[in-house]
Scaffold this motif. Structure first.
Motif, PDB file in Angstrom:
ATOM      1  N   LEU A  92       0.831  -1.208   0.000  1.00 16.39           N
ATOM      2  CA  LEU A  92       0.000   0.000   0.000  1.00 16.39           C
ATOM      3  C   LEU A  92       0.863   1.255   0.000  1.00 16.39           C
ATOM      4  CD1 LEU A  92      -2.816  -1.014   2.524  1.00 16.39           C
ATOM      5  CD2 LEU A  92      -3.120  -0.500   0.102  1.00 16.39           C
ATOM      6  N   LEU A  93       1.947   1.228   0.776  1.00 18.29           N
ATOM      7  CA  LEU A  93       2.861   2.381   0.812  1.00 18.29           C
ATOM      8  C   LEU A  93       3.459   2.658  -0.560  1.00 18.29           C
ATOM      9  CD1 LEU A  93       4.825   1.879   4.158  1.00 18.29           C
ATOM     10  CD2 LEU A  93       3.509   3.885   3.527  1.00 18.29           C
ATOM     11  N   ILE A  94       3.939   1.626  -1.206  1.00 17.05           N
ATOM     12  CA  ILE A  94       4.628   1.792  -2.498  1.00 17.05           C
ATOM     13  C   ILE A  94       3.665   2.269  -3.577  1.00 17.05           C
ATOM     14  CG2 ILE A  94       5.819   0.545  -4.350  1.00 17.05           C
ATOM     15  CD1 ILE A  94       6.948  -1.296  -2.049  1.00 17.05           C
ATOM     16  N   LYS A  95       2.503   1.596  -3.700  1.00 16.46           N
ATOM     17  CA  LYS A  95       1.553   1.974  -4.749  1.00 16.46           C
ATOM     18  C   LYS A  95       0.889   3.304  -4.423  1.00 16.46           C
ATOM     19  CE  LYS A  95       0.102   1.033  -8.757  1.00 16.46           C
ATOM     20  NZ  LYS A  95       1.073   1.021  -9.853  1.00 16.46           N
ATOM     21  N   GLY A  96       0.602   3.529  -3.135  1.00 18.59           N
ATOM     22  CA  GLY A  96      -0.002   4.799  -2.726  1.00 18.59           C
ATOM     23  C   GLY A  96       0.899   5.977  -3.037  1.00 18.59           C
ATOM     24  N   ALA A  97       2.200   5.821  -2.764  1.00 19.45           N
ATOM     25  CA  ALA A  97       3.158   6.885  -3.057  1.00 19.45           C
ATOM     26  C   ALA A  97       3.225   7.172  -4.555  1.00 19.45           C
ATOM     27  CB  ALA A  97       4.542   6.510  -2.524  1.00 19.45           C
ATOM     28  N   ASP A  98       3.138   6.121  -5.354  1.00 14.16           N
ATOM     29  CA  ASP A  98       3.161   6.275  -6.811  1.00 14.16           C
ATOM     30  C   ASP A  98       1.978   7.113  -7.278  1.00 14.16           C
ATOM     31  OD1 ASP A  98       4.185   5.697  -9.433  1.00 14.16           O
ATOM     32  OD2 ASP A  98       2.531   4.298  -9.690  1.00 14.16           O
ATOM     33  N   PHE A  99       0.758   6.774  -6.807  1.00 15.97           N
ATOM     34  CA  PHE A  99      -0.444   7.535  -7.168  1.00 15.97           C
ATOM     35  C   PHE A  99      -0.362   8.972  -6.650  1.00 15.97           C
ATOM     36  CE2 PHE A  99      -3.330   3.520  -7.269  1.00 15.97           C
ATOM     37  CZ  PHE A  99      -2.893   3.266  -8.560  1.00 15.97           C
ATOM     38  N   PHE A 100       0.116   9.111  -5.404  1.00 17.28           N
ATOM     39  CA  PHE A 100       0.159  10.423  -4.744  1.00 17.28           C
ATOM     40  C   PHE A 100       1.053  11.400  -5.499  1.00 17.28           C
ATOM     41  CE2 PHE A 100       1.226  12.869  -0.656  1.00 17.28           C
ATOM     42  CZ  PHE A 100       0.062  13.621  -0.744  1.00 17.28           C
ATOM     43  N   VAL A 101       2.258  10.958  -5.852  1.00 22.40           N
ATOM     44  CA  VAL A 101       3.203  11.824  -6.555  1.00 22.40           C
ATOM     45  C   VAL A 101       2.689  12.178  -7.950  1.00 22.40           C
ATOM     46  CG1 VAL A 101       5.522  11.967  -7.558  1.00 22.40           C
ATOM     47  CG2 VAL A 101       5.211  11.050  -5.261  1.00 22.40           C
ATOM     48  N   GLU A 102       2.145  11.179  -8.643  1.00 20.62           N
ATOM     49  CA  GLU A 102       1.630  11.427  -9.996  1.00 20.62           C
ATOM     50  C   GLU A 102       0.483  12.438  -9.969  1.00 20.62           C
ATOM     51  OE1 GLU A 102      -0.470   9.040 -13.723  1.00 20.62           O
ATOM     52  OE2 GLU A 102       0.542   7.901 -12.136  1.00 20.62           O
ATOM     53  N   GLY A 103      -0.469  12.228  -9.048  1.00 20.75           N
ATOM     54  CA  GLY A 103      -1.603  13.145  -8.945  1.00 20.75           C
ATOM     55  C   GLY A 103      -1.182  14.538  -8.526  1.00 20.75           C
ATOM     56  N   ALA A 104      -0.270  14.629  -7.536  1.00 16.60           N
ATOM     57  CA  ALA A 104       0.171  15.934  -7.031  1.00 16.60           C
ATOM     58  C   ALA A 104       0.928  16.730  -8.084  1.00 16.60           C
ATOM     59  CB  ALA A 104       1.049  15.739  -5.790  1.00 16.60           C
ATOM     60  N   SER A 105       1.765  16.076  -8.869  1.00 19.15           N
ATOM     61  CA  SER A 105       2.528  16.783  -9.902  1.00 19.15           C
ATOM     62  C   SER A 105       1.603  17.326 -10.995  1.00 19.15           C
ATOM     63  CB  SER A 105       3.597  15.865 -10.509  1.00 19.15           C
ATOM     64  OG  SER A 105       2.999  14.742 -11.130  1.00 19.15           O
ATOM     65  N   LYS A 106       0.537  16.555 -11.339  1.00 15.28           N
ATOM     66  CA  LYS A 106      -0.424  17.021 -12.337  1.00 15.28           C
ATOM     67  C   LYS A 106      -1.246  18.189 -11.789  1.00 15.28           C
ATOM     68  CE  LYS A 106       0.491  13.941 -15.555  1.00 15.28           C
ATOM     69  NZ  LYS A 106      -0.262  12.679 -15.601  1.00 15.28           N
ATOM     70  N   ILE A 107      -1.585  18.118 -10.500  1.00 16.74           N
ATOM     71  CA  ILE A 107      -2.326  19.219  -9.870  1.00 16.74           C
ATOM     72  C   ILE A 107      -1.494  20.497  -9.893  1.00 16.74           C
ATOM     73  CG2 ILE A 107      -3.157  20.066  -7.630  1.00 16.74           C
ATOM     74  CD1 ILE A 107      -4.216  17.246  -7.089  1.00 16.74           C
ATOM     75  N   ALA A 108      -0.180  20.365  -9.678  1.00 20.77           N
ATOM     76  CA  ALA A 108       0.711  21.533  -9.731  1.00 20.77           C
ATOM     77  C   ALA A 108       0.622  22.208 -11.094  1.00 20.77           C
ATOM     78  CB  ALA A 108       2.153  21.116  -9.446  1.00 20.77           C
ATOM     79  N   VAL A 128      -5.815  11.759  -3.534  1.00 24.44           N
ATOM     80  CA  VAL A 128      -6.501  11.380  -2.291  1.00 24.44           C
ATOM     81  C   VAL A 128      -6.359   9.880  -2.031  1.00 24.44           C
ATOM     82  CG1 VAL A 128      -8.743  11.229  -1.145  1.00 24.44           C
ATOM     83  CG2 VAL A 128      -8.137  13.291  -2.415  1.00 24.44           C
ATOM     84  N   ALA A 129      -6.579   9.060  -3.088  1.00 28.12           N
ATOM     85  CA  ALA A 129      -6.461   7.606  -2.929  1.00 28.12           C
ATOM     86  C   ALA A 129      -5.037   7.218  -2.540  1.00 28.12           C
ATOM     87  CB  ALA A 129      -6.859   6.911  -4.232  1.00 28.12           C
TER      88      ALA A 129
END
Length: 317
Positions: free
Chosen positions: A12-28, A179-180
């Motif tokens: 969960l940590l590894i996949k969650g971090a992957d989604f989090f960084v991808e989503g956050a960079s696009k939001i930027a 968020v996910a």
């Protein structure tokens, strides 16, 4: 079963971090601000939520040692192992604004913490405390930091407006990813801490030692996984912004809120750790000025520093 839960937590940590960084960079991109600002705010505050939860709950339960130790231990982990491993994977570019403002702001927050806990040395008190008034001082510093961030974000949007208007951002998808990812990181971190603690206790480790090692590291796993994933994706601004922002958030918001809820008694042993945290922040600032990049050599030095610190606290306790 405990080992299976541990593996699920890491997944969960590894996949969650992957989604989090991808989503956050696009939001930027969509917000027309730099990834560094997203790292300093959304990513940093999100990944610091475990520290906030642990310290605030500890304050409610009058467990000051956990509340303060969790923040200081997590910050040391962030500066050394988080930055170290991320830099070993991919050298971290350091924006000049980060050097001039954000890292020194972390240093100021750390020094403020040392001064506010030094009641015995400065006022001749019988014991050190983080009082409610100290908490409001931290809250004021945090408000100043947020104001600065909003001003930088406003200026950044004006500079990047022309470029960002040409890029279409799927707001719903990227918000959901972010968020996910954050939920997976926090839940995964909780599973890892709980299962690893059970395993460690079964091997005869004391609860105090487990708290100083596994729990402190466990609450910092979101920052570690996010920064490592950002480094792999070559999003060095998010990697470094996450760490710097998390440290500021931990001291000013987490300890501020905790001490406002309930004044925190200070264990004299923690003074050494806070001084070490200040020295490590100075070292990070020096490394950042080296060609505006934290390279693999600096990363290795920081990682080794954490291993040395870990050995010290195991011997000390």
């Amino acid at each position: 079963m405990t080992y299976i839960i541990l593996l699920i937590g890491f997944a969960l940590l590894i996949k969650g971090a992957d989604f989090f960084v991808e989503g956050a960079s696009k939001i930027a991109t969509g917000l027309k601000v730099s990834p560094l600002l997203i790292g300093l705010t959304i990513v940093a505050f999100g990944t610091s939520s475990p520290e906030a939860t642990v310290s605030i709950v500890a304050a409610l339960e009058d467990n000051a040692g956990v509340a303060i130790g969790n923040v200081v231990g997590s910050n040391i982990f962030n500066i050394t192992l988080d930055v170290g491993i991320a830099a070993l994977i991919f050298p971290l570019k350091v924006e000049s604004e980060t050097i001039r403002k954000e890292i020194p702001f972390t240093l100021v927050a750390s020094i403020a913490l040392l001064i506010l806990i030094s009641d015995v040395a400065l006022q001749g008190a019988t014991a050190g405390f983080l009082s409610r008034s100290d908490g409001f001082i931290f809250a004021l510093f945090f408000a100043i930091f947020l104001y600065y961030i909003f001003e930088v974000a406003r200026n950044s949007r004006e500079k990047e407006k022309g470029i960002a208007n040409q890029v279409k951002v799927a707001w719903g998808k990227n918000s959901l990813l972010t968020v996910a990812g954050l939920v997976a990181i926090i839940f995964g971190g909780d599973l890892v801490v709980g299962s690893a603690t059970d395993i460690a206790l079964s091997f005869g480790m004391s609860e105090a030692l487990v708290g100083l090692t596994i729990v402190a590291v466990g609450t910092s796993l979101p920052e570690l996984m996010t920064s490592v994933t950002a480094a792999i994706k070559k999003e060095s601004e998010i990697a470094l912004g996450n760490i710097v922002g998390s440290n500021i958030f931990n001291i000013l918001f987490v300890l501020g809120a905790s001490s406002i809820i309930s004044p925190l008694a200070v264990d004299s042993k923690i003074v050494f750790d806070i001084v070490l945290m200040i020295l490590l922040t100075v070292i990070l600032l020096i490394f950042s000025r080296s060609k505006f990049t934290i390279g693999k050599v600096e990363g290795a030095i920081l990682a080794i520093a954490y291993i040395a610190y870990l050995i010290y606290i195991i011997i000390r306790n």
